[in-house]
Structure formats: structure tokens, C-alpha cells
Design a protein around this motif. Structure first.
Motif, mmCIF file in Angstrom:
data_model
loop_
_atom_site.group_PDB
_atom_site.id
_atom_site.type_symbol
_atom_site.label_atom_id
_atom_site.label_comp_id
_atom_site.label_asym_id
_atom_site.label_seq_id
_atom_site.Cartn_x
_atom_site.Cartn_y
_atom_site.Cartn_z
ATOM 1 N N ASP A 104 0.827 -1.195 0.000
ATOM 2 C CA ASP A 104 0.000 0.000 0.000
ATOM 3 C C ASP A 104 0.869 1.255 0.000
ATOM 4 O OD1 ASP A 104 -2.350 1.401 -0.045
ATOM 5 O OD2 ASP A 104 -2.675 1.323 2.121
ATOM 6 N N GLY A 105 0.349 2.307 -0.611
ATOM 7 C CA GLY A 105 1.069 3.577 -0.638
ATOM 8 C C GLY A 105 0.372 4.566 -1.545
ATOM 9 N N VAL A 106 0.704 5.843 -1.372
ATOM 10 C CA VAL A 106 0.127 6.888 -2.221
ATOM 11 C C VAL A 106 1.151 7.276 -3.279
ATOM 12 C CG1 VAL A 106 -1.319 7.755 -0.348
ATOM 13 C CG2 VAL A 106 0.943 8.764 -0.719
ATOM 14 N N ALA A 107 0.653 7.771 -4.394
ATOM 15 C CA ALA A 107 1.536 8.262 -5.447
ATOM 16 C C ALA A 107 2.356 9.432 -4.906
ATOM 17 C CB ALA A 107 0.724 8.702 -6.656
ATOM 18 N N LEU A 108 3.618 9.540 -5.373
ATOM 19 C CA LEU A 108 4.492 10.565 -4.819
ATOM 20 C C LEU A 108 3.989 11.970 -5.102
ATOM 21 C CD1 LEU A 108 8.166 9.308 -5.237
ATOM 22 C CD2 LEU A 108 6.543 8.962 -3.384
#
Length: 435
Positions: A246-250
Motif C-alpha cells: 500500500d502507498g500513495v503516489a508521490l
């Protein structure tokens, strides 16, 4: 999740050549129509004006995106590597390919999954989403759940891509050459050969899996970075299955505090220096989508390892010497380092050589300040102007060695990301321990 419209990927060489031939005829038709329009208005049409109309630009972009694979990837490479040497309209066409990709039709996807995993492939999953999370030039990514419930990211290669690489590259290059859009003296053959080699490597997902495992070992003790788990039993030459991270776009970090944005870019620049000088292994694709950020764990997520490149001790040490020369502002050291890297051709004249040195010194501007404010920087347009002057006024069309070319792409990508995040980074302080 991607919202691009699905379309069938042309798989045979004849079909892919036909797609380019159809594109050429439609572009030619657009040229004739635009030329007739300008003549009717009493204007003498110029080749680039009638060729690079908005309608033709849309035709080229859509057709290369439809073909995916090497046709699309070569457009991406040219937009990154020769963008400053190409007419602005053509650069704009090719640059759009960095973000555009259309997923394959569900029936075609199902056929690929059956061919790779067998008729009962669904037994290995408790859930598999046919709607892709993302679609790019070589393949598309799907969310799934293992039969044990663990979330997965499944990267699936478009059919026929791996066998069409060489012909695609040659056909697109021919199309660009006969259009008259490439500068007469620009030697793109080394770039084309390298594009083929890189694409063959990127199309081998087992090779990418090996690079992922190498990075897992190299960064095992560094808690700043989070890498996906590899599922080798569900991977093949055309499918790469990894744990979903999981993670958000930079680019979404632009709303985060300054300290977080500065820290993210500092970690990415330090990772680059680790790659060049310690690992001698560089992930050379500067696409922002290759990174994400996990806000819960405060870790950078590294996702794509298809464009990794090993660097020899000679080239690695050459860059170490080059950076030393830049920090000391000693052009004699810089010249020796560039020669070690293999940057200069035998036909270069002193004025061209000095212009290259000046261009390299300009690119090193972030090293000359204690903290570099990327948001306030206008270095990118100054670099473009200097590059154009080198190629036009001094007639220097020399293509850098491919090792340098791919490394410079990565550096330029980090610069653009730092500017987008409005980061302030002590690049010099991060570099000095490696010298």
C-alpha cells in the motif's frame, strides 16, 4: 485504477506493421489537407507545420499507445533522451506516451492467463480483479488475493510484445526518419540498439524478479525502503506476481509537510548515490509511478525493477571522479572523468568539448549550494537552451554512451520530481560521503 478504454493488442508482426503503415497513410493525408488549407490562404506550407498538426499529433500518440510494447516504449525513450533535440510538437507527442496506456480486452487477458497458468488458474486465487490497476507500455497490473487471502499485485505482459520488439523499434525509427523530423546529424542507431536490448530485458519478467531479489538483499537493513514480496511460484517470463504494497503516489505528497517532502527526496537522492557507487546497479526508469509512499510506516515503496542496469567499476569510478571535479570546480578532473566514462567521440573539436564541460557544470548546480531549492529553480529550461545551442550552433549531435544516457535520465527524473514536490535538499551533503 486505470480508466483508459480497453483495446485489443495487435500481436502478429504483420498486424503491428500494418498499424504503423495505416498511421503513416493517415498522417500523410492530414499533411495534404493541412498543406492545401495553407495554400488556399496564400501561405507556403513548411514540412513540420503540415506534419505536426494537432490532429496528426493525436493520431501518432493514439496509435503508438494502441500498439503498446516497443512502439510505445521507443516513443517514451526518445521523448526522454532526445527531447531537447526534437521539434517541440514532436516532443509533446512522444512525452504523452509516458503517461498513456490502454488495457487489453478482457477476453485477451483471459487467454493470456489460461496460457500462462493453465485452464484452472483461478483455483490459486480467492479473488482476481479483471479491471487493471494500471496499464503501461509492456504490461498491465491487476489486484488479486492469494488462496490464503494475502493481497497480490499481478503484472501481466501484453501478448506478442516480446517477439515484436526488434521489428517495432526498426519500423518506428523508419517512420520518424522518413518524416524528416529527426535532425540530419543525430545518430540514433546506438539508442535504437540499446532500446532493443533494454526492451528485451524488460519483457523478461523472470529477469525483473531476479533484480527485485537483488534489491531486497541490498536494502534489507535499510528501513527507509519497502519492497514487495516476490511470489516465484506464480511468476513466469510473462507474469510477475508480488505482494501488494500500500502507498500513495508521490505527486500526492505535495500536500504533506515540507519536512516530509524534503525527507522523501533526500532518501531518493541518497538511494541513487548508493546505486551508482555501492551497488553499481541502478534502476534507470525515472517514471514517478515506480515509487509510492506508505504514510502509515513512513517508508518509500520501490515497485518496478524492469529497467535495472549493472554498471562497471570503471564507469562507477568515472562518475566518482566527475563529481569530485564538479565539487572542486576543476574542469581538468571533469575532462579526465568524462573520457573514462567514454563520453567524447574521436571527432569532437575543442569548442564542442568545452561546451559539453560547461553543460555538465551547469547540470551540477544543485551541488554548489548547501541546500538546493528545487521549487525556485529554473535549471531545466537553462539546460535545454544550453543543449540546443550545443546541437545547433556547434553542430554537436554526438549521442552519449548508453551507460551515461540512462543514468542521466534517472538524474533528470529525480530533479523533476523534486521540483514537483517543491523540495529543498542538501544534495552535496548526501553525495560527499561517497566520494
Amino acid at each position: 485504477m486505470t480508466t483508459a478504454k480497453s483495446s485489443k493488442v495487435p500481436t502478429s508482426r504483420l498486424a503491428r506493421f500494418g498499424s504503423l503503415a495505416s498511421l503513416a497513410s493517415r498522417v500523410a493525408g492530414g499533411m495534404l489537407a493541412e498543406g492545401a488549407r495553407q495554400l488556399a490562404q496564400g501561405q507556403k506550407p513548411a514540412l513540420q507545420q503540415v506534419l505536426l498538426t494537432p490532429a496528426n499529433a493525436k493520431r501518432v500518440t493514439q496509435q503508438l499507445a494502441h500498439m503498446r510494447g516497443a512502439a510505445m516504449k521507443l516513443g517514451q525513450l526518445l521523448s526522454m533522451d532526445a527531447g531537447d533535440l526534437l521539434p517541440p510538437a514532436l516532443s509533446g507527442i512522444l512525452a504523452q506516451l509516458r503517461a498513456h496506456g490502454s488495457p487489453m480486452l478482457p477476453a485477451q487477458l483471459a487467454a493470456v492467463l489460461k496460457q500462462e497458468w493453465g485452464a484452472d488458474w483461478q483455483r490459486q486465487f480467492s479473488h482476481f480483479s479483471f479491471a487493471p490497476l494500471a496499464a503501461a507500455s509492456i504490461g498491465q497490473v491487476h489486484a488479486a488475493n492469494h488462496d490464503n487471502g494475502r493481497p497480490l499485485a499481478v503484472k501481466i505482459q501484453y501478448p506478442g510484445i516480446s517477439t515484436s520488439i526488434d521489428s517495432d523499434v526498426d519500423n518506428v525509427a523508419t517512420l520518424l526518419r522518413i518524416s524528416g523530423l529527426l535532425p540530419q546529424g543525430l545518430a540514433i542507431d546506438p539508442l535504437l540498439a540499446e532500446a532493443k536490448q533494454q526492451l528485451h530485458q524488460e519483457a523478461d519478467y523472470l529477469q525483473e524478479a531476479r533484480y527485485l531479489q537483488r534489491y531486497q538483499q541490498l536494502l534489507a537493513a535499510d528501513q527507509r525502503f519497502l519492497l514487495p514480496e516476490l511470489y516465484p511460484e506464480l511468476s513466469s517470463r510473462h507474469i510477475l506476481t508480488m505482494g501488494f504494497v500500500d502507498g500513495v503516489a508521490l505527486d500526492e505528497l505535495s500536500r504533506q509537510p515540507q519536512t516530509l517532502r524534503d525527507g522523501v527526496m533526500s532518501d531518493l537522492f541518497e538511494l541513487l548515490f548508493l546505486e551508482i557507487f555501492s551497488f553499481r546497479l541502478v534502476q534507470t526508469d525515472p517514471n514517478f509511478a515506480n515509487y509510492r509512499y506508505n504514510l502509515a510506516t513512513n517508508q518509500l515503496v520501490l515497485l518496478d525493477f524492469g529497467a535495472c542496469r549493472d554498471y562497471s567499476p570503471t564507469v562507477s569510478d568515472g562518475y566518482r571522479q566527475l563529481f569530485r571535479g564538479l565539487l572542486q570546480q576543476d574542469q581538468s578532473i571533469q575532462l579526465q572523468a568524462l573520457q573514462q566514462i567514454g563520453y567524447f567521440g574521436t571527432d569532437i573539436v575543442p569548442a564542442q568539448q568545452q561546451a559539453v564541460l560547461d553543460l555538465v557544470s551547469l547540470a551540477a548546480e544543485p551541488l554548489q549550494q548547501a541546500v538546493y531549492d528545487f521549487a525556485a529553480s529554473d535549471l531545466a529550461p537553462r539546460m535545454r537552451d544550453a543543449g540546443l545551442q550545443l546541437s545547433t550552433r556547434l553542430r554537436y549531435w554526438h549521442t552519449p554512451p548508453v551507460d551515461a544516457l540512462f543514468l542521466h535520465r534517472k538524474m533528470a527524473g529525480l530533479f523533476l520530481l523534486a521540483k514537483q514536490l517543491q523540495a529543498k535538499v542538501s544534495v552535496r551533503a548526501l553525495l560527499e560521503p561517497f566520494l
